[in-house]
Design a protein around this motif. Structure first.
Motif, PDB file in Angstrom:
ATOM      1  N   GLU A 142       8.986  26.389  10.568  1.00  0.00           N
ATOM      2  CA  GLU A 142      10.031  27.368  10.276  1.00  0.00           C
ATOM      3  C   GLU A 142       9.900  27.940   8.868  1.00  0.00           C
ATOM      4  N   PHE A 143       9.592  27.061   7.898  1.00  0.00           N
ATOM      5  CA  PHE A 143       9.569  27.461   6.485  1.00  0.00           C
ATOM      6  C   PHE A 143       8.147  27.266   5.945  1.00  0.00           C
ATOM      7  N   LYS A 144       7.263  28.153   6.326  1.00  0.00           N
ATOM      8  CA  LYS A 144       5.845  27.957   6.018  1.00  0.00           C
ATOM      9  C   LYS A 144       5.508  28.155   4.550  1.00  0.00           C
ATOM     10  N   GLY A 145       6.367  28.791   3.798  1.00  0.00           N
ATOM     11  CA  GLY A 145       6.109  28.934   2.368  1.00  0.00           C
ATOM     12  C   GLY A 145       6.036  27.606   1.644  1.00  0.00           C
ATOM     13  N   MET A 146       6.638  26.555   2.237  1.00  0.00           N
ATOM     14  CA  MET A 146       6.596  25.229   1.631  1.00  0.00           C
ATOM     15  C   MET A 146       5.173  24.685   1.563  1.00  0.00           C
ATOM     16  N   MET A 147       4.286  25.263   2.347  1.00  0.00           N
ATOM     17  CA  MET A 147       2.922  24.739   2.380  1.00  0.00           C
ATOM     18  C   MET A 147       2.138  25.056   1.120  1.00  0.00           C
TER      19      MET A 147
END
Length: 892
Positions: free
Chosen positions: A480-485
């Protein structure tokens, strides 16, 4: 131990300078504490080291006698701090010799939360922990194990992530990350692509903006401090250099609900309503575009603003879209000369008359330039509308913009805007505002690609490639929150959901390294309920906190005066080296390595692979002896640790550091300008990369991940806070809560330091004089502060230094009550009030730590058991402790 005890009055005098020097005058850089006098005393050894009580890592000279640290002072050779230290650094001795330190490994013997323990050996603790982890892996899958960490200058920030990747669990989190710094590092990477960690964003508090430190050769005309208070967060570095900049004529704008020392010296103070920053930023953009204050030449030639976007697909047009066999890496512009869409070969084509703005039809599809799309996004946000939304005066907004327009200038964005669901949108705005003014790699601007001694801060390599793709897809909040990668971490709120519901799977073990998670996570009461669903909790830290009573094992870690690490500062490396060693404390790197080694011995093949340099290359293998890790770091920078311990090593002259307009330099591989490390090799305003990130996870994954629930928006947009004075909730909860740092603490640390608590014994709530009168609150009254999620106590600080309608509290916990039922985190902890539920930021999942509604009313008195009087902190005064040998040989 008399030589460790300082006269209380003298200490207060010294720290009073630290707390106020930046606010009362434009004093020079030596005014925090006197420059170091390192003259040798009889029997005293002076050891060069560096502080770690925040991210600044100021240079320190530690005076050691008979194996005990008796004095610390600033190191004048350390370029960023120039011999100054703040109270956080000066508290190092009190932290080192605090009588309540975790001294030995402990195992719980009572009920969870009962705070009863027995001492065990390191070997026993590591073995029992590893066996339980292997048991959970076999029964429930590796994903049932998760870890967490904390910031605050911690060089082992990635150690929990490395452990998880080694163990093949995708789950770990940091309570900051999406709520602290990651929104800025992510968005500036996409917009600017500076290429290295340093100066790739505009965080003054994270040792960036090198131009500000070279204040004797200053080119900057104006600086905007948006949601950052360097005089509070970094007095000896960022706060100090800001004083130097102002003294040399730099005009400043401060955007902060609090009247901080920086605001008191600003040319314009904008006391914004918390949570409305994006609304104000969009109005700034609209005004700059409308009044043509932007750098037209830079925007036309060195940004993607002229590139055409298909409004239906939301993607940029490529040459392959307008020409059969065309290239997919060549973008398309509108040529006014031929009145057709044309492919633009990087970097430029003088034969074309390229349109910056406009709407056009290309092959039957509506297309707009990036400039046009930004202009339309900003269009509703007039100065009047922003003033109404943000509780500001129109004239002040305009004055602030016009100061910023005095280029070269810079806009520094702080942590404040990272702490609500508009986090990445505001970081996107900050990047745009620097870019459209042409404040990129020119003298006086913040965003530079200067030469640095270090590629990135020295720290633990995460071994991201060790985590299998199937496990990555299971990361809580990861799809859902791919920026965390970008930081390869999971989402805090989704861990809480899994603990609460058991979905999508049950979590069984939590390995935690940081201070007091009960003081840093939002909606803390919910966490206190779900920890009982876990079968194993391990807490690693220097002293017990409000989280410790819930653990099964307490593992003692080093204070910074016991640690070794190479620390970079511009053109030099400095040593942070152990000045002594106490009890059975260890460097936390070793704890993680020992657990991995024991799991490997118990049959975990992937853990075993991490010890093979061929498997981990180019990252370092797992070392069970920290000295081997030190040697690895030093070798990678052509140094030897024994040489560095003698003092700083200069890698190149400071005069060689600066290098402007790197994007214009010729790339020898192509013969063209180097440009920027972005998709288009230009600064990017319209972020097609965000759409691709949400759909696939690129550029952070080797294989595509399932798509996010919807496309991420390629342009910034404003969301009114879910709890707002403009919504019905304001009837019962009329005030807006915000947070922010004070100069005595970093995050949730140091609340057990007696002199610091003497300065700030309890949590104050700042309330405007008008609001105080309205709610019957007088100066120093004890009050209740309540949100929909709980209530806490605070002491009223009635002041005009907080915007009307807004209240402010810093995070706080009362370590004197750790043995009570409250465990010290329930009395005055503002995160009892904050929101962990949605809406979340669409890219990184940020929840709401600032900008929610509360009410305030009088209480009968202070919470039970809290210490207020100076003499009450006497039990925490330093106690004599003999140095001990370093723990070694725990695993073979």
């Amino acid at each position: 131990m008399k030589q460790l005890r300082m006269n209380r009055r003298d200490f207060i005098k010294a720290t009073a300078v630290t707390g106020t020097a930046l606010s009362i005058s434009g004093l020079g850089s030596g005014m925090l504490v006197p420059k170091a006098d390192a003259a040798e005393q009889s029997g005293v050894q002076i050891i060069t080291t560096c502080c770690r009580n925040c991210t600044a890592e100021c240079g320190v000279l530690a005076h050691v006698k008979d194996g005990r640290v008796i004095k610390i002072e600033g190191n004048p050779e350390f370029t960023r701090s120039e011999g100054t230290l703040c109270v956080k650094g000066l508290s190092g001795i009190q932290a080192l010799y605090n009588p309540n330190r975790n001294k030995y490994p402990l195992q719980r013997v009572g009920a969870r939360g009962e705070n009863k323990w027995k001492r065990v050996s390191w070997e026993e603790a590591i073995d029992k922990i590893a066996r339980k982890l292997m048991e959970f892996r076999g029964k429930y899958g590796a994903e049932s194990v998760f870890a967490s960490t904390g910031g605050g200058g911690n060089p082992n920030f990635m150690s929990p992530g490395r452990f998880c990747n080694s163990f093949d669990t995708p789950n770990w989190f940091e309570p900051g990350a999406a709520q602290c710094y990651l929104p800025r590092t992510l968005m500036f990477m996409f917009c600017y692509g500076g290429g290295t960690f340093y100066n790739s964003d505009t965080s003054l508090g994270d040792n960036n903006i090198h131009e500000a430190y070279d204040y004797n050769n200053l080119k900057t005309k104006a600086a905007v401090l948006w949601g950052t208070a360097p005089s509070y967060s970094g007095p000896s570095q960022s706060g100090r250099v800001l004083v130097e900049n102002r003294a040399r004529g730099v005009k400043t704008v401060v955007i902060d609900p609090r009247f901080t020392p920086d605001a008191s010296k600003a040319d314009v103070w904008l006391p914004i309503r918390p949570g409305t920053d994006v609304a104000l930023a969009l109005a700034w953009m609209r005004y700059i575009l409308e009044h043509k204050l932007y750098d037209h030449e830079f925007c036309l030639k060195w940004t993607n603003m002229p590139y055409l976007v298909d409004t239906k697909t939301k993607m940029h047009l490529r040459e392959s879209d307008i020409k059969q066999g065309g290239r997919k890496d060549v973008f398309v512009v509108w040529d006014r000369k031929s009145k057709t869409a044309k492919a633009l070969e990087y970097p430029w084509n003088d034969a074309l008359d390229i349109a910056m703005e406009g709407t056009y039809t290309v092959n039957g599809s509506e297309c707009k330039t990036g400039f046009q799309m930004l202009k339309e996004r900003c269009e509703p946000w007039t100065i009047k509308k922003a003033a109404e939304t943000c509780w500001l005066r129109e004239a002040d907004i305009v004055k602030a913009i016009e100061i910023y327009a005095q280029a070269p200038s810079w806009l520094s964005l702080g942590v404040a805007t990272d702490q609500n669901p508009n986090s990445t949108q505001m970081a996107h705005c900050a990047a745009i505002l620097n870019i459209i003014m042409g404040n990129i790699e020119r003298p006086g601007s913040a965003l530079q690609r200067f030469k640095n001694v270090c590629r990135s801060p020295v720290g633990t390599d995460p071994l991201m490639n060790f985590l299998s793709h199937d496990q990555l897809k299971k990361r809580l909040g990861g799809n859902e929150f791919k920026g965390m990668m970008q930081w390869w971490t999971g989402n805090v709120a989704k861990h809480l959901d899994a603990l609460r519901t058991g979905k999508p799977y049950r979590l069984k073990a939590w390995l935690e390294r940081s201070g007091n998670k009960m003081g840093t996570v939002a909606n803390t009461y919910e966490w206190s309920k779900v920890v009982h669903n876990l079968e194993l909790i391990v807490h690693m830290y220097m002293y017990p906190t409000g989280f410790s009573p819930y653990a099964d094992f307490l593992l003692p870690t080093n204070e910074w005066l016991e640690t070794d690490l190479p620390v970079d500062c511009f053109n030099k490396f400095f040593p942070r080296q152990a000045t002594t060693h106490l009890y059975e404390t260890v460097n936390e790197y070793e704890i993680w390595a020992w657990i991995v080694k024991r799991c490997a011995d118990l049959g975990h093949e992937q853990c075993k692979r991490t010890f093979d340099p061929k498997e981990t290359a180019p990252q370092h293998p797992t070392f069970t002896d920290y000295n081997e890790q030190l040697d690895w770091w030093c070798k990678s920078y052509d140094m030897k640790w024994e040489d560095l311990k003698k003092g700083p090593i200069e890698k190149f002259p400071l005069s060689d550091m600066k290098e402007y307009y790197v994007y214009k330099q010729t790339d020898p591989a192509t013969g063209k300008p180097k440009g920027f490390n972005t998709l288009s090799k230009k600064c990017e305003i319209y972020l097609e990369t965000l759409i691709t990130l949400g759909r696939t996870g690129a550029p952070f994954v080797r294989k595509p991940l399932p798509p996010a629930p919807h496309d991420y928006n390629p342009l910034p947009f404003y969301i009114e806070p879910e709890e707002s004075p403009n919504r019905p909730i304001a009837k019962d909860f009329p005030l807006v809560m915000t947070n922010g740092r004070l100069p005595f603490w970093h995050h949730i640390t140091l609340r057990n330091i007696p002199y610091l608590r003497e300065i700030q014994p309890v949590a104050d709530i700042w309330i405007n004089t008008v609001d105080a009168k309205k709610y019957g609150i007088s100066q120093s009254d004890w009050v209740w502060v309540e949100s929909k999620r709980g209530r806490i106590n605070a002491r009223a600080l009635v002041t005009e230094g907080i915007a009307k309608g807004t209240v402010y509290m810093e995070r706080f916990w009362n370590s004197e009550n750790i043995n009570e039922k409250t465990h010290g985190w329930q009395e005055m902890n503002v995160n009892v009030l904050s929101r962990s539920d949605g809406p979340y930021n669409e890219v990184v999942g940020t929840y709401t730590l600032r900008g929610y509604q509360v009410k305030i009313y009088k209480a009968d008195g202070a919470p039970k058991g809290v210490w207020i009087k100076p003499e009450e902190f006497e039990p925490w005064m330093p106690q004599a402790s003999k140095s001990t040998k370093r723990v070694a040989g725990v695993v073979k």
